[in-house]
Design a protein around this motif. Structure first.
Motif, PDB file in Angstrom:
ATOM      1  N   TYR A 126      10.428  14.894  -2.485  1.00  0.00           N
ATOM      2  CA  TYR A 126       9.484  14.747  -3.598  1.00  0.00           C
ATOM      3  C   TYR A 126       8.339  15.752  -3.481  1.00  0.00           C
ATOM      4  N   THR A 127       7.718  15.829  -2.314  1.00  0.00           N
ATOM      5  CA  THR A 127       6.590  16.748  -2.155  1.00  0.00           C
ATOM      6  C   THR A 127       7.028  18.204  -2.352  1.00  0.00           C
ATOM      7  N   GLY A 128       8.251  18.517  -1.990  1.00  0.00           N
ATOM      8  CA  GLY A 128       8.759  19.871  -2.216  1.00  0.00           C
ATOM      9  C   GLY A 128       8.868  20.183  -3.699  1.00  0.00           C
ATOM     10  N   LEU A 129       9.337  19.226  -4.492  1.00  0.00           N
ATOM     11  CA  LEU A 129       9.426  19.425  -5.938  1.00  0.00           C
ATOM     12  C   LEU A 129       8.040  19.595  -6.553  1.00  0.00           C
ATOM     13  N   VAL A 130       7.075  18.802  -6.066  1.00  0.00           N
ATOM     14  CA  VAL A 130       5.709  18.913  -6.592  1.00  0.00           C
ATOM     15  C   VAL A 130       5.128  20.287  -6.277  1.00  0.00           C
ATOM     16  N   GLU A 131       5.339  20.760  -5.049  1.00  0.00           N
ATOM     17  CA  GLU A 131       4.802  22.074  -4.682  1.00  0.00           C
ATOM     18  C   GLU A 131       5.445  23.182  -5.519  1.00  0.00           C
ATOM     19  N   THR A 132       6.738  23.066  -5.779  1.00  0.00           N
ATOM     20  CA  THR A 132       7.407  24.061  -6.637  1.00  0.00           C
ATOM     21  C   THR A 132       6.837  24.012  -8.048  1.00  0.00           C
ATOM     22  N   ALA A 133       6.593  22.792  -8.539  1.00  0.00           N
ATOM     23  CA  ALA A 133       6.006  22.648  -9.872  1.00  0.00           C
ATOM     24  C   ALA A 133       4.618  23.269  -9.915  1.00  0.00           C
ATOM     25  N   ARG A 134       3.820  23.060  -8.869  1.00  0.00           N
ATOM     26  CA  ARG A 134       2.470  23.630  -8.815  1.00  0.00           C
ATOM     27  C   ARG A 134       2.526  25.164  -8.831  1.00  0.00           C
ATOM     28  N   ALA A 135       3.439  25.708  -8.041  1.00  0.00           N
ATOM     29  CA  ALA A 135       3.551  27.168  -7.961  1.00  0.00           C
ATOM     30  C   ALA A 135       3.862  27.766  -9.335  1.00  0.00           C
ATOM     31  N   ASN A 136       4.749  27.129 -10.059  1.00  0.00           N
ATOM     32  CA  ASN A 136       5.079  27.615 -11.395  1.00  0.00           C
ATOM     33  C   ASN A 136       3.928  27.406 -12.371  1.00  0.00           C
ATOM     34  N   ASN A 137       3.237  26.278 -12.227  1.00  0.00           N
ATOM     35  CA  ASN A 137       2.134  25.978 -13.137  1.00  0.00           C
ATOM     36  C   ASN A 137       0.984  26.969 -12.955  1.00  0.00           C
ATOM     37  N   ARG A 138       0.739  27.367 -11.697  1.00  0.00           N
ATOM     38  CA  ARG A 138      -0.340  28.334 -11.446  1.00  0.00           C
ATOM     39  C   ARG A 138      -0.044  29.684 -12.101  1.00  0.00           C
ATOM     40  N   GLN A 139       1.238  29.984 -12.269  1.00  0.00           N
ATOM     41  CA  GLN A 139       1.618  31.253 -12.899  1.00  0.00           C
ATOM     42  C   GLN A 139       1.786  31.110 -14.409  1.00  0.00           C
ATOM     43  N   GLY A 140       1.513  29.887 -14.902  1.00  0.00           N
ATOM     44  CA  GLY A 140       1.609  29.665 -16.332  1.00  0.00           C
ATOM     45  C   GLY A 140       3.031  29.555 -16.838  1.00  0.00           C
ATOM     46  N   LEU A 141       3.966  29.245 -15.946  1.00  0.00           N
ATOM     47  CA  LEU A 141       5.375  29.150 -16.339  1.00  0.00           C
ATOM     48  C   LEU A 141       5.713  27.730 -16.792  1.00  0.00           C
ATOM     49  N   PRO A 142       6.366  27.571 -17.949  1.00  0.00           N
ATOM     50  CA  PRO A 142       6.753  26.238 -18.432  1.00  0.00           C
ATOM     51  C   PRO A 142       7.676  25.500 -17.470  1.00  0.00           C
TER      52      PRO A 142
ATOM     53  N   GLU B 299       0.830  -1.209   0.000  1.00  0.00           N
ATOM     54  CA  GLU B 299       0.000   0.000   0.000  1.00  0.00           C
ATOM     55  C   GLU B 299       0.860   1.253   0.000  1.00  0.00           C
ATOM     56  N   ILE B 300       2.032   1.213   0.643  1.00  0.00           N
ATOM     57  CA  ILE B 300       2.962   2.347   0.565  1.00  0.00           C
ATOM     58  C   ILE B 300       3.357   2.594  -0.885  1.00  0.00           C
ATOM     59  N   TYR B 301       3.719   1.517  -1.560  1.00  0.00           N
ATOM     60  CA  TYR B 301       4.097   1.623  -2.970  1.00  0.00           C
ATOM     61  C   TYR B 301       2.927   2.170  -3.784  1.00  0.00           C
ATOM     62  N   ARG B 302       1.729   1.607  -3.551  1.00  0.00           N
ATOM     63  CA  ARG B 302       0.556   2.030  -4.321  1.00  0.00           C
ATOM     64  C   ARG B 302       0.233   3.498  -4.058  1.00  0.00           C
ATOM     65  N   SER B 303       0.297   3.919  -2.803  1.00  0.00           N
ATOM     66  CA  SER B 303      -0.021   5.305  -2.454  1.00  0.00           C
ATOM     67  C   SER B 303       0.966   6.272  -3.098  1.00  0.00           C
ATOM     68  N   LEU B 304       2.251   5.908  -3.075  1.00  0.00           N
ATOM     69  CA  LEU B 304       3.255   6.771  -3.694  1.00  0.00           C
ATOM     70  C   LEU B 304       3.046   6.847  -5.201  1.00  0.00           C
ATOM     71  N   ALA B 305       2.766   5.683  -5.818  1.00  0.00           N
ATOM     72  CA  ALA B 305       2.541   5.671  -7.262  1.00  0.00           C
ATOM     73  C   ALA B 305       1.291   6.467  -7.624  1.00  0.00           C
ATOM     74  N   ASP B 306       0.240   6.339  -6.812  1.00  0.00           N
ATOM     75  CA  ASP B 306      -0.996   7.075  -7.086  1.00  0.00           C
ATOM     76  C   ASP B 306      -0.795   8.576  -6.884  1.00  0.00           C
ATOM     77  N   ALA B 307      -0.012   8.954  -5.882  1.00  0.00           N
ATOM     78  CA  ALA B 307       0.281  10.375  -5.666  1.00  0.00           C
ATOM     79  C   ALA B 307       0.996  10.954  -6.883  1.00  0.00           C
ATOM     80  N   ASN B 308       1.946  10.191  -7.409  1.00  0.00           N
ATOM     81  CA  ASN B 308       2.694  10.656  -8.575  1.00  0.00           C
ATOM     82  C   ASN B 308       1.789  10.765  -9.802  1.00  0.00           C
ATOM     83  N   THR B 309       0.918   9.767  -9.968  1.00  0.00           N
ATOM     84  CA  THR B 309      -0.024   9.783 -11.089  1.00  0.00           C
ATOM     85  C   THR B 309      -0.995  10.956 -10.964  1.00  0.00           C
ATOM     86  N   THR B 310      -1.493  11.174  -9.752  1.00  0.00           N
ATOM     87  CA  THR B 310      -2.456  12.257  -9.519  1.00  0.00           C
ATOM     88  C   THR B 310      -1.812  13.620  -9.741  1.00  0.00           C
ATOM     89  N   ALA B 311      -0.569  13.768  -9.277  1.00  0.00           N
ATOM     90  CA  ALA B 311       0.132  15.043  -9.472  1.00  0.00           C
ATOM     91  C   ALA B 311       0.307  15.342 -10.955  1.00  0.00           C
TER      92      ALA B 311
END
Length: 465
Positions: A156-172, A88-100
């Motif tokens: 990992y979660t830090g990289l995702v949050e940084t990606a989200r912040a850039n995506n919200r501003q429309g930055l590639p 379930e740890i593996y599945r949760s991590l994989a699902d988090a990555n897929t969802t992100a």
């Protein structure tokens, strides 16, 4: 006049002086030999040997069956649940990555439901990692994997949050950070979670082996003790013409009951343990792998679109994952994890959800082929609509998406996992119950058998007084 001894002569002390002292054990052997020349002495020796033999049989039985009972209990309550948690740890991590990755396909702010699913996956993984740490029981392998997961999950979660912040501003740059996060997940977190799953599954197999191992020592001692009691009764009958000796008969019955209980109880437990693996444990391992494979395929499908024309590697990874899941494309029933899971399912409760997953994969592949064709031809909007829904480039609303197919596959596999878990817990619990009370019962019966043997011999000895 003094007398000088000649060469070669010996000098001995006066006759009244004591000779050299003999060892205590030698004197005990002499007394035992003397006692064995009389019938009362032989009876005492026989009684002592029989009592000791029966008590040793009871002690060895209690020791060996206690160990097997503990292992059987661990199969049902510790090692299998921990193995399931690792999966379930593996599945949760994989699902988090897929969802992100899926959240990035929506322009601007990702939907609240997507964000909530991602956060739930991360929270579940963190909780299960903490649980694995608490139940590592000194296992260096488990502690190493848990430590690495605890260290890298925040990265990992830090990289995702940084990606989200850039995506919200429309930055590639947001897509680049998401790919970095994906590399972190697939390069470090998922391999570590897989290693943890392998370690916990290894512990499960060790517990199975310990619970199923035959108690040869207890069986052998039981046969010898029972044979000794029967021989002693036969000897009494031949010497006295008495058919029954109540004490010896009771001792033989108690020893025989302990031996039968030992053989039947452990054999029953082994059968139930075998059933728990054949009709639950084995299926669960295949289903967990299939569920993880479908999540990875979905993640690679999303990342193909996130890459905006540079996702050939993700598309190849998607195809490899689907081949592992359901065999080569266009060759239905050609193999894969789902075919194996279907063959392992032994009732409709297990087969029906797996078949639903098989049908969902076929539908998923068909819809993906359309989406991938549009993406290859440069029609990104249509490809996106077939993956997450919405309108294609012509303005047509797409209502049948690969996301819906994936959800159907995941739902079917989850239902199959729940069903097989229930079957496993039932049969593993039966195995544990089959050994309940056996160690204590064998010890009590052995004491009764020894007492019966001593009383029976005592009855014969009273005839010589």
């Amino acid at each position: 006049m003094t007398h000088t001894p000649t060469s070669g002569s010996t000098v001995s002390g006066p006759a009244w002086l004591p000779g050299p002292r003999r060892a205590a054990w030698a004197e005990s052997v002499d007394r035992l030999r003397d006692a064995a020349t009389t019938e009362p002495g032989r009876l005492r020796i026989i009684g002592a040997v029989l009592a000791l033999l029966v008590l040793v049989f009871g002690a060895v039985t209690a020791w060996q069956i206690s160990a097997r009972s503990t292992a059987a209990r661990d199969v049902a309550t510790r090692s299998e649940p921990l193995s399931a948690d690792a999966a379930e740890i593996y599945r949760s991590l994989a699902d988090a990555n897929t969802t992100a990755a899926g959240g990035f396909l929506v322009s601007g702010q990702e939907p609240a439901a997507v964000l909530r699913r991602y956060q739930n996956d991360v929270h579940t993984a963190a909780q299960l990692i903490a649980n694995a740490a608490a139940n590592s029981q000194g296992s260096a392998d488990t502690q190493n994997q848990v430590t690495l997961l605890n260290e890298q999950l925040p990265v990992y979660t830090g990289l995702v949050e940084t990606a989200r912040a850039n995506n919200r501003q429309g930055l590639p740059l947001g897509g680049a950070y998401l790919r970095y996060a994906n590399d972190q997940m697939n390069g470090t977190l998922l391999p570590t979670a897989k290693k943890l799953y392998q370690v916990e599954t290894g512990r499960l197999h060790d517990d199975y082996a310990a619970a199923e191992s035959l108690p040869w020592a207890a069986w052998g001692l039981g046969v010898i003790a029972l044979a000794g009691l029967v021989w002693a009764q036969r000897r009494t009958y031949l010497r006295t013409n008495r058919v029954f000796n109540p004490g010896m008969l009771a001792g033989t019955a108690a020893a025989g009951l302990a031996l039968v209980w030992l053989v039947v109880g452990h054999t029953w437990a082994r059968v139930d343990l075998g059933d728990s693996w054949d009709h639950g444990g084995k299926s669960l391992q295949v289903l967990n792998q299939a569920r993880i494979g479908s999540l990875q395929a979905r993640g690679n499908e999303n990342l193909t679109l996130v890459a905006r024309g540079a996702g050939a590697a993700y598309e190849d990874a998607y195809e490899k994952g689907m081949t592992t899941l359901d065999g080569p494309r266009g060759q239905k029933g050609a193999g894969g994890l789902l075919s194996e899971a279907l063959s392992l399912a032994d009732d409709s409760g297990g087969r029906t959800p797996v078949q639903q997953a098989v049908d969902g994969v076929a539908e998923w592949r068909s819809r993906h082929a359309v989406a991938n064709g549009d993406d290859t031809n440069g029609d990104y909007d249509s490809a996106l609509a077939y993956v997450i829904g919405g309108k294609d480039s012509s303005g047509k609303e797409i209502t049948q998406t690969t996301g819906q197919s994936f959800d159907a596959v995941d739902k079917g596999l989850q239902q199959a996992v729940d069903h097989e878990t229930g079957e496993f817990q039932q049969t593993a619990g039966d195995a544990r119950d089959a050994l309940t009370g056996l160690p204590e019962g064998a010890a009590v019966l052995a004491v009764l058998a020894a007492a019966g043997a001593v009383l029976g011999i005592g009855r014969r000895l009273s005839e010589y007084r």
